[in-house]
Design an enzyme around this catalytic site. Structure first.
Site, PDB file in Angstrom:
ATOM      1  N   ASN A   9     -17.706  -9.150 -76.981  1.00  0.00           N
ATOM      2  CA  ASN A   9     -18.129  -8.398 -78.164  1.00  0.00           C
ATOM      3  C   ASN A   9     -17.492  -9.052 -79.396  1.00  0.00           C
ATOM      4  O   ASN A   9     -16.293  -8.922 -79.612  1.00  0.00           O
ATOM      5  CB  ASN A   9     -17.661  -6.939 -78.000  1.00  0.00           C
ATOM      6  N   LYS A  11     -17.889  -8.339 -82.438  1.00  0.00           N
ATOM      7  CA  LYS A  11     -17.677  -7.382 -83.541  1.00  0.00           C
ATOM      8  C   LYS A  11     -18.200  -7.974 -84.862  1.00  0.00           C
ATOM      9  O   LYS A  11     -19.176  -8.717 -84.838  1.00  0.00           O
ATOM     10  CB  LYS A  11     -16.197  -6.981 -83.610  1.00  0.00           C
ATOM     11  N   HIS A  96     -19.387   2.346 -78.603  1.00  0.00           N
ATOM     12  CA  HIS A  96     -18.120   1.599 -78.674  1.00  0.00           C
ATOM     13  C   HIS A  96     -17.104   2.426 -79.467  1.00  0.00           C
ATOM     14  O   HIS A  96     -17.479   3.143 -80.408  1.00  0.00           O
ATOM     15  CB  HIS A  96     -18.343   0.235 -79.352  1.00  0.00           C
ATOM     16  N   GLU A  98     -15.092   1.827 -81.768  1.00  0.00           N
ATOM     17  CA  GLU A  98     -15.084   1.692 -83.228  1.00  0.00           C
ATOM     18  C   GLU A  98     -16.232   2.474 -83.860  1.00  0.00           C
ATOM     19  O   GLU A  98     -16.117   2.968 -84.979  1.00  0.00           O
ATOM     20  CB  GLU A  98     -15.116   0.202 -83.601  1.00  0.00           C
ATOM     21  N   GLU A 168     -12.762   1.713 -71.975  1.00  0.00           N
ATOM     22  CA  GLU A 168     -11.936   1.049 -72.979  1.00  0.00           C
ATOM     23  C   GLU A 168     -10.985   2.068 -73.606  1.00  0.00           C
ATOM     24  O   GLU A 168     -11.360   2.770 -74.555  1.00  0.00           O
ATOM     25  CB  GLU A 168     -12.818   0.447 -74.076  1.00  0.00           C
ATOM     26  N   GLY A 174      -7.767  -4.059 -79.371  1.00  0.00           N
ATOM     27  CA  GLY A 174      -7.312  -4.840 -80.524  1.00  0.00           C
ATOM     28  C   GLY A 174      -5.839  -4.655 -80.841  1.00  0.00           C
ATOM     29  O   GLY A 174      -5.375  -5.072 -81.901  1.00  0.00           O
ATOM     30  N   SER A 214      -7.843  -5.487 -75.119  1.00  0.00           N
ATOM     31  CA  SER A 214      -6.873  -6.586 -75.097  1.00  0.00           C
ATOM     32  C   SER A 214      -6.922  -7.405 -73.805  1.00  0.00           C
ATOM     33  O   SER A 214      -5.890  -7.867 -73.321  1.00  0.00           O
ATOM     34  CB  SER A 214      -5.456  -6.062 -75.378  1.00  0.00           C
TER      35      SER A 214
HETATM   36  P1  PGA Z   1     -10.213  -6.297 -77.738  1.00  0.00           P
HETATM   37  O1  PGA Z   1     -11.543  -5.438 -77.948  1.00  0.00           O
HETATM   38  O2  PGA Z   1     -10.448  -7.162 -76.510  1.00  0.00           O
HETATM   39  O3  PGA Z   1     -10.055  -7.089 -78.984  1.00  0.00           O
HETATM   40  O4  PGA Z   1      -9.105  -5.321 -77.501  1.00  0.00           O
HETATM   41  C1  PGA Z   1     -12.238  -4.910 -76.856  1.00  0.00           C
HETATM   42  C2  PGA Z   1     -13.446  -4.154 -77.332  1.00  0.00           C
HETATM   43  O5  PGA Z   1     -13.388  -3.535 -78.401  1.00  0.00           O
HETATM   44  O6  PGA Z   1     -14.502  -4.159 -76.670  1.00  0.00           O
END
Ligand code: PGA
Length: 252
Positions: A9, A11, A96, A98, A168, A174, A214
């Site tokens: 992803n 983003k 997701h 976010e 997640e 992140g 992460s």
């Molecule tokens: P990240 O994001 O690997 O940067 O923690 C994962 C995600 O949001 O799908």
């Protein structure tokens, strides 16, 4: 046997040059293992056509980070699943964290998006996961159960087979804090059990459940060797072709 699935992803990152270069580097680096693991890259909307072209000779699918739940009409600024299918997308992220926590999407909206993804010919990746405060308050299973039940509401068993789940934990996205393989396995086993109660054991055994938060080359193999971790949804590390390819290789 569930085939492993690794999705990147991107983003709100990359530009018209770096998106193509990244896609091509992932295609080149993963060519030897691409038959044994499903691979997807999920760029920002505007770069999807270029990325579809860049990976057209590779076994790499392209996904969208979001969709709107109507197929067409007066919905200024929105993009439908049928449009995304039309330009070569296979997958769509739905819910997701976010979008849930920054943009404010509710379980009901996420459900409409999962349903519309399938209706428009895309395979939804339904993202679920608890906040840190919810984990600390021992509410993880309650939150994830609610997000799964509400997110999949109204879908028939046949439709559910199109769905991938991504667990997640919000506190791991992140932040550099990864769930331990055991923490991921515990929640993902709960999710599979719930799917079994909702749709029967056979279907629950077939549904792919990814972990995200992460994920990186150093923890990918340990996470994916857990029984109920069928692959990874990778954010930050998917922006570096070498790291993302190393994660794909760790899936087999
Ligand atoms: P990240 O994001 O690997 O940067 O923690 C994962 C995600 O949001 O799908």
């Amino acid at each position: 046997m569930r085939k492993p699935f690794v999705a990147g992803n991107w983003k709100m990152n990359t530009d018209s040059h770096t998106s193509i270069n990244l896609a091509k580097a992932v295609a080149a680096g993963s060519s030897e293992v691409a038959g044994r693991v499903h691979i997807a890259v999920i760029p920002p909307f505007v770069y999807i056509p270029a990325v579809v072209k860049a990976v057209s000779t590779a076994r790499i699918a392209v996904g969208a980070q979001d969709i709107y739940y109507e197929h067409n009409g007066a919905f200024t600024g929105e993009i439908s699943s049928s449009m995304l299918k039309d330009i070569g997308c296979t997958y769509a992220l739905c819910g997701h964290s976010e979008r849930r926590h920054v943009i404010g999407e509710t379980d009901e909206l996420v459900n409409k998006k999962v349903t519309a993804s399938i209706g428009g010919g895309l395979l939804p990746i339904l993202c679920v996961g608890e906040l840190l405060a919810e984990r600390k308050a021992n509410q993880t299973s309650q939150v994830v159960n609610r997000q799964i039940k509400n997110g999949l509401a109204g879908l028939s068993v046949e439709k559910i087979s199109a769905v991938t789940i991504a667990y997640e934990p919000v506190w791991a996205i992140g932040t550099g804090l990864t769930a331990t393989p055991q923490q991921a396995q515990d929640v993902q086993a709960l999710i599979r059990k719930l799917l079994g109660e909702m749709y029967g054991t056979q279907l629950a055994e077939d549904v792919r459940i990814l972990y995200g938060g992460s994920a990186k080359p150093s923890n990918a193999a340990d996470l994916m060797c857990q029984q109920d971790v069928d692959g990874l949804l990778v954010g930050g590390a998917s922006l570096n072709a070498d790291d993302f390819v190393a994660i794909i290789q760790a899936a087999i």
